[in-house]
Design a protein around this motif. Structure first.
Motif, PDB file in Angstrom:
ATOM      1  N   ASN A  40       1.244 -10.692   3.360  1.00  0.00           N
ATOM      2  CA  ASN A  40      -0.155 -10.963   3.202  1.00  0.00           C
ATOM      3  C   ASN A  40      -0.772  -9.971   2.799  1.00  0.00           C
ATOM      4  O   ASN A  40      -0.986  -9.843   4.901  1.00  0.00           O
ATOM      5  CB  ASN A  40      -1.000 -12.146   3.768  1.00  0.00           C
ATOM      6  CG  ASN A  40      -2.300 -12.683   3.505  1.00  0.00           C
ATOM      7  OD1 ASN A  40      -2.924 -11.956   2.465  1.00  0.00           O
ATOM      8  ND2 ASN A  40      -2.838 -13.446   4.034  1.00  0.00           N
ATOM      9  N   SER A  47       1.062  -8.134   6.619  1.00  0.00           N
ATOM     10  CA  SER A  47       0.875  -6.945   5.267  1.00  0.00           C
ATOM     11  C   SER A  47       1.199  -5.954   4.941  1.00  0.00           C
ATOM     12  O   SER A  47       1.796  -5.009   4.119  1.00  0.00           O
ATOM     13  CB  SER A  47      -0.287  -6.316   5.382  1.00  0.00           C
ATOM     14  OG  SER A  47      -0.519  -5.752   7.098  1.00  0.00           O
ATOM     15  N   GLY A  83       1.892 -11.623  -3.836  1.00  0.00           N
ATOM     16  CA  GLY A  83       0.487 -12.124  -2.709  1.00  0.00           C
ATOM     17  C   GLY A  83       1.172 -13.199  -2.367  1.00  0.00           C
ATOM     18  O   GLY A  83       2.731 -13.685  -2.366  1.00  0.00           O
ATOM     19  N   SER A  87      -2.889 -18.329  -1.884  1.00  0.00           N
ATOM     20  CA  SER A  87      -3.851 -17.368  -2.009  1.00  0.00           C
ATOM     21  C   SER A  87      -4.144 -17.335  -4.195  1.00  0.00           C
ATOM     22  O   SER A  87      -5.059 -17.662  -4.435  1.00  0.00           O
ATOM     23  CB  SER A  87      -3.959 -15.566  -1.814  1.00  0.00           C
ATOM     24  OG  SER A  87      -4.147 -16.177  -0.365  1.00  0.00           O
TER      25      SER A  87
END
Length: 248
Positions: A40, A47, A83, A87
């Motif tokens: 994410n 990340s 992703g 989401s």
């Protein structure tokens, strides 16, 4: 941790060398590779994958539209950050299966943040695997497996630990406490020495599970990340991207 540019190059070279060994013999030198950044982008410890994708040298479009600029040592490389389920509403495996069916790469390199069972490994180790990966498994949020069995092509996974469970921190802390007790007990025989001996006989896995059983019912088993995680992700994503680019 702060890493000098020279050290970054050494680490990137090590990643590149190991990655080349994993790729060699699995596919041909000119076969197309898809690089996938799992995680994410908007959750800093998670990340790493998306940040690596931002630095990957993609070449597939150059082969297709500007072949005159292709270097003889280049291969077709495409990249995507799919992703997370929360989401997109789509499993990562489903997204990648669609890409594999249409783009037809011969190999996937997937990058993801990991959960560690050792505080010392946070941001200081790189894990490479040629058996695929199960996104979210490290934090108890297993998604569908990404592997040759599920996608039809080999999957190499690159991971760096960015988080650790509170149970792991507690277990490591107890090790230090009982080590201190042992040092004191060596001076004068005490009950602490007996307690340390008993504790030492418990396996690492049993100790971790015991602490986890205590923390879980009270929702105390937090997922923890270093306070400097922003800078660590920036550094690690750059290093991993350099290693991948050099190997391809």
């Amino acid at each position: 941790r702060n890493i000098a540019d020279e050290e970054k190059e050494k680490i990137a070279f090590a990643i590149s060398s190991e990655l080349q060994q994993l790729i060699k013999g699995v596919i041909n030198p000119k076969d197309e590779i898809l690089v996938v950044g799992l995680g994410n982008l908007y959750s800093t410890p998670d990340s790493l994958g998306p940040k690596v994708i931002q630095c990957i040298d993609v070449t597939r479009h150059i082969f297709k539209y500007l072949p005159q600029y292709v270097n003889e040592n280049d291969r077709e490389v495409s990249a995507i950050s799919p992703g997370v389920l929360g989401s997109t509403g789509i499993e990562t495996q489903e997204i990648l299966k669609g890409i594999v069916d249409n783009v037809k790469p011969k190999l996937i390199i997937a990058i993801d943040s990991l959960a560690s069972k050792s505080v010392e490994r946070i941001s200081s180790s790189v894990q490479l695997s040629d058996t695929g990966i199960i996104p979210g498994a490290g934090v108890g949020n297993k998604r569908k497996e990404l592997s040759k069995d599920t996608l039809g092509i080999p999957v190499i996974a690159i991971g760096i630990p960015t988080v650790v469970e509170a149970a792991t921190i507690a277990a490591d802390s107890l090790d230090l406490v009982f080590q201190k007790m042992q040092e004191e007990a060596e001076k004068t025989a005490t009950d602490g020495e007996k307690l340390y001996t008993i504790f030492k006989e418990i396996t690492e896995e049993d100790k971790y599970n015991m602490i986890k059983e205590v923390l879980l019912p009270k929702d105390y088993n937090f997922i923890v990340t270093p306070k400097e995680i922003d800078e660590l992700i920036k550094t690690m994503s750059s290093i991993v991207a350099r290693g991948i680019n050099a190997s391809l």
